[in-house]
Every structure is written in C-alpha cells, then in structure tokens.
Motif scaffolding. Structure first.
Motif, short mmCIF file in Angstrom:
data_model
loop_
_atom_site.label_atom_id
_atom_site.label_comp_id
_atom_site.label_asym_id
_atom_site.label_seq_id
_atom_site.Cartn_x
_atom_site.Cartn_y
_atom_site.Cartn_z
N ILE A 8 -46.48 54.61 31.24
CA ILE A 8 -46.76 53.89 29.97
C ILE A 8 -48.15 54.29 29.50
CG2 ILE A 8 -47.11 51.66 28.89
CD1 ILE A 8 -44.87 50.67 30.78
N LEU A 9 -48.65 54.45 28.54
CA LEU A 9 -50.01 54.83 28.28
C LEU A 9 -50.47 53.37 28.03
CD1 LEU A 9 -49.36 57.53 25.25
CD2 LEU A 9 -50.23 57.81 27.67
N ASP A 10 -51.83 53.41 28.57
CA ASP A 10 -52.38 52.13 28.85
C ASP A 10 -54.12 52.23 28.89
OD1 ASP A 10 -53.70 49.53 29.67
OD2 ASP A 10 -52.04 48.99 30.96
N PRO A 11 -54.79 51.60 28.18
CA PRO A 11 -56.29 51.84 27.96
C PRO A 11 -56.74 51.38 29.27
CG PRO A 11 -55.52 50.45 26.17
CD PRO A 11 -54.30 50.56 26.89
N LYS A 12 -56.10 50.77 30.31
CA LYS A 12 -56.86 50.63 31.64
C LYS A 12 -56.42 51.41 32.63
CE LYS A 12 -56.60 45.55 30.74
NZ LYS A 12 -56.17 44.15 31.21
N ASP A 13 -55.58 52.65 32.16
CA ASP A 13 -55.12 53.71 33.08
C ASP A 13 -56.06 54.54 33.50
OD1 ASP A 13 -53.05 54.85 34.64
OD2 ASP A 13 -51.77 55.19 32.70
N ALA A 15 -57.97 58.21 34.22
CA ALA A 15 -57.97 59.49 33.20
C ALA A 15 -58.93 60.46 34.33
CB ALA A 15 -58.78 59.34 32.10
N TYR A 16 -59.06 61.68 33.98
CA TYR A 16 -59.69 62.68 34.70
C TYR A 16 -61.19 62.34 34.57
CZ TYR A 16 -60.74 67.09 37.25
OH TYR A 16 -61.17 67.97 38.16
N PRO A 17 -62.01 62.16 35.82
CA PRO A 17 -63.24 61.60 35.74
C PRO A 17 -64.12 62.36 34.47
CG PRO A 17 -62.73 61.82 37.90
CD PRO A 17 -61.42 62.53 37.04
N GLY A 18 -64.81 61.25 33.82
CA GLY A 18 -65.35 61.73 32.58
C GLY A 18 -65.00 61.95 31.21
N GLU A 19 -63.28 61.85 31.25
CA GLU A 19 -62.42 62.08 30.13
C GLU A 19 -62.28 60.66 29.48
OE1 GLU A 19 -61.63 65.16 28.73
OE2 GLU A 19 -63.53 65.87 30.26
N PRO A 20 -61.99 60.60 28.27
CA PRO A 20 -61.67 59.47 27.62
C PRO A 20 -60.16 58.89 27.91
CG PRO A 20 -61.53 61.43 26.00
CD PRO A 20 -62.01 61.83 27.07
N VAL A 21 -60.01 57.59 27.55
CA VAL A 21 -58.51 57.20 27.77
C VAL A 21 -58.20 56.57 26.22
CG1 VAL A 21 -59.23 56.22 29.97
CG2 VAL A 21 -59.64 54.65 28.02
N PHE A 37 -46.96 42.94 7.53
CA PHE A 37 -46.58 43.63 8.85
C PHE A 37 -47.88 43.90 9.60
CE2 PHE A 37 -47.72 46.59 5.30
CZ PHE A 37 -48.69 47.32 5.91
N ASN A 38 -47.62 44.04 10.80
CA ASN A 38 -48.57 44.97 11.89
C ASN A 38 -48.52 46.13 11.79
OD1 ASN A 38 -49.52 42.23 12.68
ND2 ASN A 38 -47.20 42.06 13.87
N SER A 39 -49.76 47.02 12.16
CA SER A 39 -49.92 48.27 12.45
C SER A 39 -51.33 48.30 13.03
CB SER A 39 -49.92 48.99 11.13
OG SER A 39 -51.09 48.70 10.28
N ALA A 40 -51.26 49.46 13.61
CA ALA A 40 -52.43 49.69 14.65
C ALA A 40 -53.01 51.13 14.43
CB ALA A 40 -52.18 49.39 16.13
N MET A 41 -54.40 51.37 14.78
CA MET A 41 -54.85 52.70 14.90
C MET A 41 -54.98 53.13 16.36
SD MET A 41 -55.55 53.81 11.86
CE MET A 41 -56.44 55.17 12.32
N ILE A 42 -54.19 54.15 16.71
CA ILE A 42 -54.36 54.80 18.14
C ILE A 42 -55.16 55.85 18.18
CG2 ILE A 42 -52.69 55.27 20.02
CD1 ILE A 42 -50.35 53.94 18.82
N HIS A 43 -55.97 55.83 19.17
CA HIS A 43 -56.92 56.89 19.31
C HIS A 43 -56.33 57.57 20.85
CE1 HIS A 43 -59.29 55.62 16.15
NE2 HIS A 43 -59.00 54.39 16.57
N LEU A 44 -55.78 58.61 20.88
CA LEU A 44 -55.16 59.21 21.95
C LEU A 44 -55.44 60.71 22.21
CD1 LEU A 44 -52.86 58.83 24.02
CD2 LEU A 44 -51.21 59.83 22.40
N PRO A 45 -56.54 60.73 23.31
CA PRO A 45 -56.86 62.10 23.94
C PRO A 45 -55.77 62.79 24.37
CG PRO A 45 -58.06 60.23 25.06
CD PRO A 45 -56.99 59.46 24.31
N ASN A 46 -55.55 63.94 24.19
CA ASN A 46 -54.53 64.67 24.49
C ASN A 46 -53.96 64.99 25.71
OD1 ASN A 46 -56.39 66.93 24.08
ND2 ASN A 46 -54.92 68.37 23.90
N HIS A 47 -55.04 64.73 26.76
CA HIS A 47 -54.89 65.25 28.16
C HIS A 47 -54.96 63.69 28.80
CE1 HIS A 47 -54.50 69.71 28.12
NE2 HIS A 47 -55.34 69.54 27.12
N PHE A 48 -54.49 62.78 28.31
CA PHE A 48 -54.59 61.35 28.77
C PHE A 48 -53.19 61.11 29.32
CE2 PHE A 48 -54.06 56.75 28.59
CZ PHE A 48 -54.85 56.18 29.44
N GLY A 49 -52.77 60.34 30.56
CA GLY A 49 -51.41 60.02 30.80
C GLY A 49 -50.63 61.17 31.00
N THR A 50 -49.46 60.88 31.27
CA THR A 50 -48.42 61.85 31.48
C THR A 50 -48.47 62.97 30.11
OG1 THR A 50 -47.03 60.22 32.68
CG2 THR A 50 -45.98 62.46 32.09
#
Length: 228
Positions: A8-13, A15-21, A37-50
């Motif tokens: 699961i993608l999690d802000p507390k997960d 990352a490779y040292p020095g890379e963003p989550v 309705f609810n909505s959110a802005m997701i900022h997702l580094p492309n080499h984070f998580g699986t």
C-alpha cells in the motif's frame, strides 16, 4: 484466491535514501465551501513504493513505461519462477551469479522471475535497515540473466531496490538489466511483497501499471491468483 503483491502506498513508507515519498492533501471536503464530495491532491514520486523500472530509467535510449509491450503486464503460472533465497535474508546481502546459476534450466521459457528472501519483514520492523542496508543485485548477475535466459522480461524482488546504498553496484546492475550494453532489456519491479504467495501454486499474475506519458518508471499494482 487473489493476493496483492504490491505494498500500500503510504506517506510513512520507505523510500530509497534521499528520495521523496508520496504525500497528499485534501482538495475538496464534503460540506466545506459548498462541496458535496471529497477529493485530494496526490503527489506521487514515480520510484516510490512497489514500482517498475522501465529501460529509460538508466538508459538514455531506452523506452518509457507506456512504450513497453502489452504482454509484459500478464503471466500465466507456468511462465513464472519464484527463486527462494532465504540465505540472503540479511542486511547488505548481494545476489550473486552463484545464486541464480543453479536455476539455469528452470529459467528457460520463464517470463517473470520473482526473488524471494523474506527481507521484506524489515520494511516495517526495521525500516532504517530496509532502506540503508538492503539487498542488491551484483552487476554480473544482471548480465547473466540477460545473456543466459531466453524469455525473461521482468524480475521482481521482496526488498527495496535493485541497488543498495551499502555498495556501488547500483548503476552497473541497472544498466545491464535495462539494455545499456546489449540489445535486450529486463525490467524490474522493486519493493514487492512476496510473502502472500506462500507455497501455493500460481495460476496467473497481473501487473496493473500506472500509465503516465513521459516517465521512466511508475507504480504497478501486482496481483496473483493462487490455486485454492
């Protein structure tokens, strides 16, 4: 039964040292400013998580995620080989040629190879070790896979990355896999969870890619169907 092989993608997960989550913030909230309705802005580094490394990650002439062939996203069970390497379940271990050579015959005809060590247990119990002292592939191992298998398109691993901050193998290992030296590439899925496979027979595995134009890799939602 179906199982997830992606974390699961999690802000507390990790990352490779020095890379963003991944981060996110609310964009709309029910009942605020008249929003229904609810909505959110997701900022997702492309080499984070699986995620998958496509050739362009280390190869300036390599292709991006959206250019990969369609058949790379699905595998029948007999096209998958799980290589169990429990002896490598310790910090700073390196996957050597000697670890894969015994599987030379079994690798022929396989398209997806999953390396399972059990190191993923450190992801939550000892995240510092998981990030800073993780496993890695020796460049010679990556070269061996490219030169000595006939159909392998993708490898996956239950640790953070092909590379590890604990050694200097990362650049060469990635380049051998991603086609910098020969006219062939093998993509890699980093930071997988393979424990859910157990000892069940795999019927098929699918990779649900995040398809974003112009990026050298992105998250994949990996699912397996296992025999009951």
């Amino acid at each position: 039964m179906f199982v997830h092989l992606s974390h699961i993608l999690d802000p507390k997960d990790n990352a490779y040292p020095g890379e963003p989550v991944v981060t996110f913030e609310p964009d709309s909230v029910i009942g605020k400013d008249g929003k229904p309705f609810n909505s959110a802005m997701i900022h997702l580094p492309n080499h984070f998580g699986t995620h998958m490394d496509a050739p362009h990650h280390f190869n300036p002439d390599g292709i991006d995620m959206i250019d990969l062939p369609d058949d790379i996203w699905g595998y029948e069970g007999d096209e998958v080989l799980v290589i169990d390497l429990p002896a490598k379940n310790k910090p700073k271990s390196v996957i050597e040629v000697s670890d894969v050579e015994p599987y030379a015959e079994q690798l022929q005809g396989k398209r997806l190879v999953l390396f399972r060590t059990g190191f993923e247990a450190n992801k939550f119990s000892d995240p510092h070790t998981y990030e800073h002292d993780g496993l890695s592939f020796h460049p010679d191992t990556c070269r061996w896979l490219v030169e000595n298998t006939d159909k392998v398109q993708c490898i996956g691993m239950d640790w953070l990355s092909i590379a590890s901050p604990s050694n200097g193998y990362g650049k060469d290992a990635h380049q051998w896999l991603l086609g910098n030296h020969v006219d062939r590439y093998i993509v890699g899925i980093e930071d997988m969870t393979l424990a859910p496979l157990g000892d069940k027979k795999i019927e098929f595995i699918t990779l649900g890619p995040l398809r974003v134009r112009g990026v050298d890799g992105a998250q994949v939602n990996v699912m397996a169907k296992l025999a009951d």
